[in-house]
Scaffold this motif. Structure first.
Motif, short mmCIF file in Angstrom:
data_model
loop_
_atom_site.label_atom_id
_atom_site.label_comp_id
_atom_site.label_asym_id
_atom_site.label_seq_id
_atom_site.Cartn_x
_atom_site.Cartn_y
_atom_site.Cartn_z
N LEU A 13 0.91 -0.99 0.09
CA LEU A 13 -0.20 0.12 -0.06
C LEU A 13 0.81 1.41 -0.11
CD1 LEU A 13 -2.72 -1.09 2.69
CD2 LEU A 13 -3.10 -0.90 0.14
N PRO A 14 0.62 2.39 -0.37
CA PRO A 14 1.32 3.50 -0.42
C PRO A 14 1.00 4.16 0.98
CG PRO A 14 -1.03 3.92 -1.22
CD PRO A 14 -0.83 2.29 -1.44
N THR A 15 2.35 4.61 1.51
CA THR A 15 2.54 5.19 2.69
C THR A 15 2.15 6.48 2.84
OG1 THR A 15 4.43 3.67 3.01
CG2 THR A 15 4.35 5.37 4.69
N PRO A 16 1.36 7.00 3.62
CA PRO A 16 0.96 8.38 3.76
C PRO A 16 2.03 9.43 4.31
CG PRO A 16 -0.62 7.23 5.04
CD PRO A 16 0.59 5.93 4.91
N GLU A 17 2.09 10.39 3.85
CA GLU A 17 3.41 11.32 4.04
C GLU A 17 3.46 12.03 5.27
OE1 GLU A 17 6.52 14.54 1.79
OE2 GLU A 17 4.65 13.49 0.94
N ARG A 18 3.97 11.79 6.33
CA ARG A 18 4.03 12.44 7.58
C ARG A 18 2.82 12.70 8.39
NH1 ARG A 18 8.61 17.08 5.64
NH2 ARG A 18 10.04 15.78 4.72
N ASP A 19 1.90 11.47 8.22
CA ASP A 19 0.72 11.63 9.03
C ASP A 19 0.73 10.37 9.83
OD1 ASP A 19 -2.13 11.37 9.92
OD2 ASP A 19 -2.93 12.13 7.87
N GLY A 20 1.13 10.46 10.96
CA GLY A 20 1.16 9.36 11.91
C GLY A 20 -0.09 8.62 12.08
N GLU A 21 -1.21 9.01 12.42
CA GLU A 21 -2.26 8.23 12.56
C GLU A 21 -2.57 7.53 11.17
OE1 GLU A 21 -4.18 7.75 15.15
OE2 GLU A 21 -2.45 8.79 15.98
N ALA A 22 -2.52 8.21 9.99
CA ALA A 22 -2.92 7.58 8.92
C ALA A 22 -1.97 6.39 8.72
CB ALA A 22 -2.63 8.61 7.68
N THR A 23 -0.52 6.57 9.02
CA THR A 23 0.12 5.50 8.81
C THR A 23 -0.02 4.27 9.68
OG1 THR A 23 2.13 7.26 8.24
CG2 THR A 23 2.62 4.80 9.00
N ILE A 24 -0.51 4.45 10.70
CA ILE A 24 -1.01 3.38 11.56
C ILE A 24 -2.31 2.88 11.34
CG2 ILE A 24 -2.53 2.87 13.82
CD1 ILE A 24 0.62 3.34 14.66
N ALA A 25 -3.02 3.30 10.43
CA ALA A 25 -4.20 2.83 9.89
C ALA A 25 -3.74 2.01 8.50
CB ALA A 25 -5.20 3.96 9.43
N THR A 26 -2.84 2.74 7.78
CA THR A 26 -2.25 2.05 6.48
C THR A 26 -1.75 0.38 7.06
OG1 THR A 26 -2.16 3.83 5.40
CG2 THR A 26 -0.78 2.15 4.78
N ILE A 27 -1.05 0.63 7.78
CA ILE A 27 -0.05 -0.90 8.34
C ILE A 27 -1.24 -1.86 8.87
CG2 ILE A 27 1.45 -1.50 10.33
CD1 ILE A 27 2.82 1.07 10.37
N ALA A 28 -2.25 -1.27 9.80
CA ALA A 28 -3.30 -2.33 9.92
C ALA A 28 -3.98 -2.53 8.89
CB ALA A 28 -4.15 -1.70 11.01
N SER A 29 -4.46 -1.88 7.81
CA SER A 29 -5.04 -2.37 6.49
C SER A 29 -3.98 -3.24 5.80
CB SER A 29 -5.20 -1.31 5.69
OG SER A 29 -6.37 -0.19 6.41
N LEU A 30 -2.75 -3.10 5.86
CA LEU A 30 -1.92 -4.17 5.22
C LEU A 30 -1.89 -5.39 5.72
CD1 LEU A 30 0.35 -4.40 2.77
CD2 LEU A 30 2.02 -3.40 4.49
#
Length: 310
Positions: free
Chosen positions: A34-51
């Protein structure tokens, strides 16, 4: 051999990659990114969980029950034993208990690793660094960091922060870095810095280091940007090479795809700059984009054995 499975993740500044691996570290059972959000900590947590959920969804019920942990390789300054990321500016984290948060979301143990340490361990044990007991593995992509191996052992340092070569200041009062310092090496010689420098000359805000390499010899602007970046890279690496005297330097990360163009340019500059240290063998990494994921898997299976997570 451990019969469990691991979700092995490598979270870069641009892409988040994941594989489901068994202890043999062969072909993955499932792969996703998945693409990594840029400098958005909460969005990054959500992306990792989704992955992680994508990876789990690709498994059979039987294999899903075999998943025993998540190996999470991330950039920045981390505390592996506590699962806290002290600083990952490109991901938007500061003093973030990433492992605990993801464990609560996923219901699995999460083992935190430095992404470059993970990739370097994979290259040392499985790739271009195999057989070298004294090694410097430098990964050059969105940022820069290194793995140090001395006497066959990974050097993490007394404060567990060894290898942050990208944040060695190389110019006093130089370019501001997202880490808060100025003049850091990665602001001059990372793939991102090279792309930005070329973009500033060409007017293309989307220019990349690959564009620079492709244009070498045909565009004087690319030649100039590349030459300056290689000068900075050699200058930045000369200190660690002089201090550590590694037998081999492995160059990984996105910039290493330029192959001999990178190796030859770096070696020629080190040969000129170095009057004390012997210039070591310089090679490019052999595991490609899988290095971080494989290293995350290796380190997580090691942790399972060591900590008896299952």
């Amino acid at each position: 051999m451990n019969q469990g499975l691991v979700l092995a993740l490598d979270i870069g500044g641009t892409n988040a990659r994941g594989e489901v691996l068994d202890a043999r570290l062969g072909a993955p059972l499932v792969r996703a990114d998945l693409p990594t959000p840029e400098r958005d900590g909460e969005a990054t947590i959500a992306t990792i969980a989704s992955l992680c959920r994508l990876l789990l969804a690709g498994l059979s019920d039987v294999d899903r029950s075999r998943v025993c942990a998540v190996g999470l390789a991330v950039p920045g300054i981390i505390e592996g034993p506590t699962g806290v990321v002290r600083l990952a500016s490109n991901l938007g984290w500061a003093d973030e208990p990433v492992a605990a948060r993801l464990s609560a979301l996923l219901g699995l143990d999460v083992v935190l690793h430095h992404d470059v340490t993970a990739a370097g361990v994979a290259e040392h044990r499985l790739g271009a660094g195999a057989g070298a007991s004294d090694l410097l593995a430098v990964f050059i992509g969105t940022g820069m960091a290194a793995l140090v191996v001395a006497g066959g052992e990974v050097v993490s340092g007394g404060l567990h922060q060894a290898g942050e070569i990208g944040h060695i200041p190389v110019q006093q009062g130089g370019r501001p870095c997202p880490c808060g310092q100025t003049g850091c090496l990665e602001m001059y010689a990372s793939a991102r810095a090279i792309g930005r420098a070329y973009g500033a000359l060409t007017g293309d805000p989307d220019a990349t280091s690959l564009d620079v390499v492709t244009a070498l010899g045909s565009d004087p602007r690319a030649d100039s940007v590349w030459a300056e970046a290689m000068d900075w890279l050699a200058h930045g690496l000369l200190g660690p090479i002089t201090l550590l005297s590694p037998a081999r330097v492995v160059l990984g990360g996105g910039l290493s795809a330029s192959g001999a163009v990178l190796v030859d340019a770096l070696r020629s500059r080190l040969d000129v700059l170095s009057h004390v240290a012997a210039v070591p063998e310089i090679v490019t990494a052999s595991l490609g984009q899988r290095a971080g994921v494989l290293g995350s898997g290796l380190a997580t299976f090691d942790a399972i054995e060591r900590r008896q997570l299952v």
